[in-house]
Design a protein around this motif. Structure first.
Motif, PDB file in Angstrom:
ATOM      1  N   UNK A 101       0.835  -1.204   0.000  1.00  0.00           N
ATOM      2  CA  UNK A 101       0.000   0.000   0.000  1.00  0.00           C
ATOM      3  C   UNK A 101       0.867   1.251   0.000  1.00  0.00           C
ATOM      4  N   UNK A 102       1.946   1.217   0.793  1.00  0.00           N
ATOM      5  CA  UNK A 102       2.865   2.358   0.844  1.00  0.00           C
ATOM      6  C   UNK A 102       3.496   2.611  -0.519  1.00  0.00           C
ATOM      7  N   UNK A 103       3.875   1.534  -1.212  1.00  0.00           N
ATOM      8  CA  UNK A 103       4.489   1.671  -2.531  1.00  0.00           C
ATOM      9  C   UNK A 103       3.515   2.273  -3.529  1.00  0.00           C
ATOM     10  N   UNK A 104       2.282   1.805  -3.515  1.00  0.00           N
ATOM     11  CA  UNK A 104       1.260   2.325  -4.427  1.00  0.00           C
ATOM     12  C   UNK A 104       1.023   3.818  -4.192  1.00  0.00           C
ATOM     13  N   UNK A 105       0.870   4.205  -2.923  1.00  0.00           N
ATOM     14  CA  UNK A 105       0.606   5.602  -2.600  1.00  0.00           C
ATOM     15  C   UNK A 105       1.829   6.490  -2.868  1.00  0.00           C
ATOM     16  N   UNK A 106       3.019   5.941  -2.635  1.00  0.00           N
ATOM     17  CA  UNK A 106       4.244   6.706  -2.885  1.00  0.00           C
ATOM     18  C   UNK A 106       4.419   6.973  -4.376  1.00  0.00           C
ATOM     19  N   UNK A 107       4.050   5.989  -5.194  1.00  0.00           N
ATOM     20  CA  UNK A 107       4.102   6.196  -6.648  1.00  0.00           C
ATOM     21  C   UNK A 107       3.146   7.299  -7.069  1.00  0.00           C
ATOM     22  N   UNK A 108       1.934   7.254  -6.517  1.00  0.00           N
ATOM     23  CA  UNK A 108       0.949   8.271  -6.853  1.00  0.00           C
ATOM     24  C   UNK A 108       1.408   9.661  -6.404  1.00  0.00           C
ATOM     25  N   UNK A 109       2.144   9.713  -5.279  1.00  0.00           N
ATOM     26  CA  UNK A 109       2.618  10.990  -4.757  1.00  0.00           C
ATOM     27  C   UNK A 109       3.928  11.423  -5.417  1.00  0.00           C
ATOM     28  N   UNK A 110       4.573  10.512  -6.143  1.00  0.00           N
ATOM     29  CA  UNK A 110       5.846  10.841  -6.779  1.00  0.00           C
ATOM     30  C   UNK A 110       6.992  10.964  -5.797  1.00  0.00           C
ATOM     31  N   UNK A 111       6.889  10.273  -4.664  1.00  0.00           N
ATOM     32  CA  UNK A 111       7.922  10.326  -3.628  1.00  0.00           C
ATOM     33  C   UNK A 111       8.896   9.171  -3.847  1.00  0.00           C
ATOM     34  N   UNK A 112      10.038   9.465  -4.445  1.00  0.00           N
ATOM     35  CA  UNK A 112      10.999   8.414  -4.783  1.00  0.00           C
ATOM     36  C   UNK A 112      11.623   7.793  -3.538  1.00  0.00           C
ATOM     37  N   UNK A 113      11.904   8.615  -2.546  1.00  0.00           N
ATOM     38  CA  UNK A 113      12.513   8.086  -1.326  1.00  0.00           C
ATOM     39  C   UNK A 113      11.562   7.105  -0.646  1.00  0.00           C
ATOM     40  N   UNK A 114      10.279   7.458  -0.565  1.00  0.00           N
ATOM     41  CA  UNK A 114       9.289   6.570   0.060  1.00  0.00           C
ATOM     42  C   UNK A 114       9.137   5.277  -0.735  1.00  0.00           C
ATOM     43  N   UNK A 115       9.255   5.380  -2.060  1.00  0.00           N
ATOM     44  CA  UNK A 115       9.190   4.170  -2.879  1.00  0.00           C
ATOM     45  C   UNK A 115      10.358   3.232  -2.549  1.00  0.00           C
ATOM     46  N   UNK A 116      11.535   3.808  -2.361  1.00  0.00           N
ATOM     47  CA  UNK A 116      12.704   2.987  -2.001  1.00  0.00           C
ATOM     48  C   UNK A 116      12.497   2.324  -0.648  1.00  0.00           C
TER      49      UNK A 116
END
Length: 387
Positions: free
Chosen positions: A353-368
């Motif tokens: 869920x965090x990865x999906x939302x981070x992608x939508x937010x464009x947060x690269x650090x959170x995606x990592x």
């Protein structure tokens, strides 16, 4: 007085009022020193911070003399101000005397702030010095009172100090902040005023950044003690007083976290949560940041159950807000906790869920962060004995 100074801060006030009346602690400026220091701690030392979720209090004092940071201006407002400034130049060509007598200091300050927003620091510095030169010239010509001259110089020194700090010029920033403090006191300001406490907080944050830990700790505790005394004497103190206490508590809490004084840090963050609740309410982005700080301390202490309760509270708050860019960070941290507790299925769900939302937010650090969590889940499953 031939050239009244009542309009000197007009543009700055207008911009900050538009931007901040909907968020945070009211009509106050962003504290650059605090922001810079919190970024030193997060995420290098602890992995439980996301870049989109860094706990920075956006607002500080300075209400005593009407000082606002240029960071209070939205991009569209900067563009609008830039057009106004260009218009002023055109009008100035037609009537230079009128521009010089009434709007020259404000005009140079606006141009400086525009250049500063564009990171054209040399040009901004030039305009600030022009504003200082004009203020000094008017004072010598008896067109400006001593008090208003000091106020103008104080405002400009503070803006220049913020700019120096943003460039990493710590020695210069320290001198300018001290000059700002001196100027405020020369106008009759009390040493316990919010403006003085705000400057003390900025200096303390700067000292923390350059590892002058004794000075940083002394300054932060001084601000906290002073603001606590004000609130104890008058529980109905204004929003600035509460807001400044909140800034100081969160900054000090992160200072303690950085120095592994974890139990004390948790106590400070709990008090910070109380102040934040009073100042901006439960359902606010600032409360999310405070709760994330508190959860960080609990995670570092391996108090995962307490940390999960704290983050679940943050998650409920984020779901009650119309928009929130911190939800993915909350899920990521919850996933990390589940991983620590060997709840692999729950960890995978939360990190996905965090990865999906981070992608939508464009947060690269959170995606990592989310990818790292999912990789750890996979490794944990592979290491489990085959049944």
């Amino acid at each position: 007085m031939a050239a009244p100074m009542k309009h000197v801060f007009r543009v700055i006030r207008a911009c900050s009022d538009k931007f901040y009346k909907h968020t945070g602690f009211g009509f106050m400026c962003r504290t650059r020193g605090t922001i810079g220091y919190t970024q030193l701690i997060r995420p290098q030392k602890y992995s439980c911070y996301s870049k989109s979720f860094h706990p920075t209090w956006k607002y500080g004092g300075y209400t005593g003399i009407g000082i606002w940071s240029f960071f209070t201006m939205k991009k569209e407002e900067v563009n609008e101000t830039e057009k106004e400034a260009e218009h002023d130049v055109t009008d100035g060509d037609k009537d230079k005397d009128l521009l010089q007598d009434q709007t020259d200091i404000e005009h140079y300050i606006r141009l400086a702030k525009i250049a500063q927003m564009k990171k054209e620091f040399e040009e901004a510095d030039m305009y600030y010095h022009k504003a200082l030169k004009v203020a000094n010239k008017k004072f010598k010509a008896d067109k400006l009172s001593k008090k208003l001259s000091i106020q103008a110089r104080t405002y400009i020194f503070d803006a220049m100090a913020d700019m120096a700090l943003s460039q990493g010029k710590f020695d210069k920033a320290e001198v300018l902040y001290k000059d700002t403090l001196k100027g405020y006191l020369e106008t009759g300001g009390d040493r316990k005023d919010n403006a003085v406490m705000e400057l003390t907080l900025k200096l303390s944050s700067l000292y923390a950044m350059i590892k002058k830990d004794h000075e940083a700790r002394l300054g932060l505790t001084t601000v906290i003690e002073c603001q606590e005394e004000k609130i104890k004497a008058n529980p109905k103190s204004d929003i600035d007083t509460y807001g400044l206490l909140g800034i100081a508590l969160q900054t000090y809490g992160r200072f303690l976290l950085h120095h592994n004084e974890l139990e004390k840090a948790e106590t400070v963050f709990c008090r910070c949560e109380e102040i934040c609740s009073h100042a901006v309410g439960e359902n606010s982005s600032q409360m999310l940041r405070v709760l994330n700080d508190l959860a960080a301390v609990q995670i570092v202490q391996s108090n995962y159950t307490k940390a999960e309760v704290t983050l679940q509270k943050a998650l409920v708050i984020s779901q009650n807000m119309e928009s929130c860019d911190a939800v993915h960070a909350i899920y990521s941290n919850l996933g990390a906790i589940s991983l620590k507790l060997s709840q692999l299925d729950l960890a995978e769900t939360r990190c996905s869920t965090a990865l999906k939302l981070a992608r939508e937010a464009g947060d690269e650090f959170a995606q990592k962060q989310a990818y790292h969590c999912l990789r750890k889940v996979k490794e944990a499953r592979q290491s489990q004995p085959v049944k």
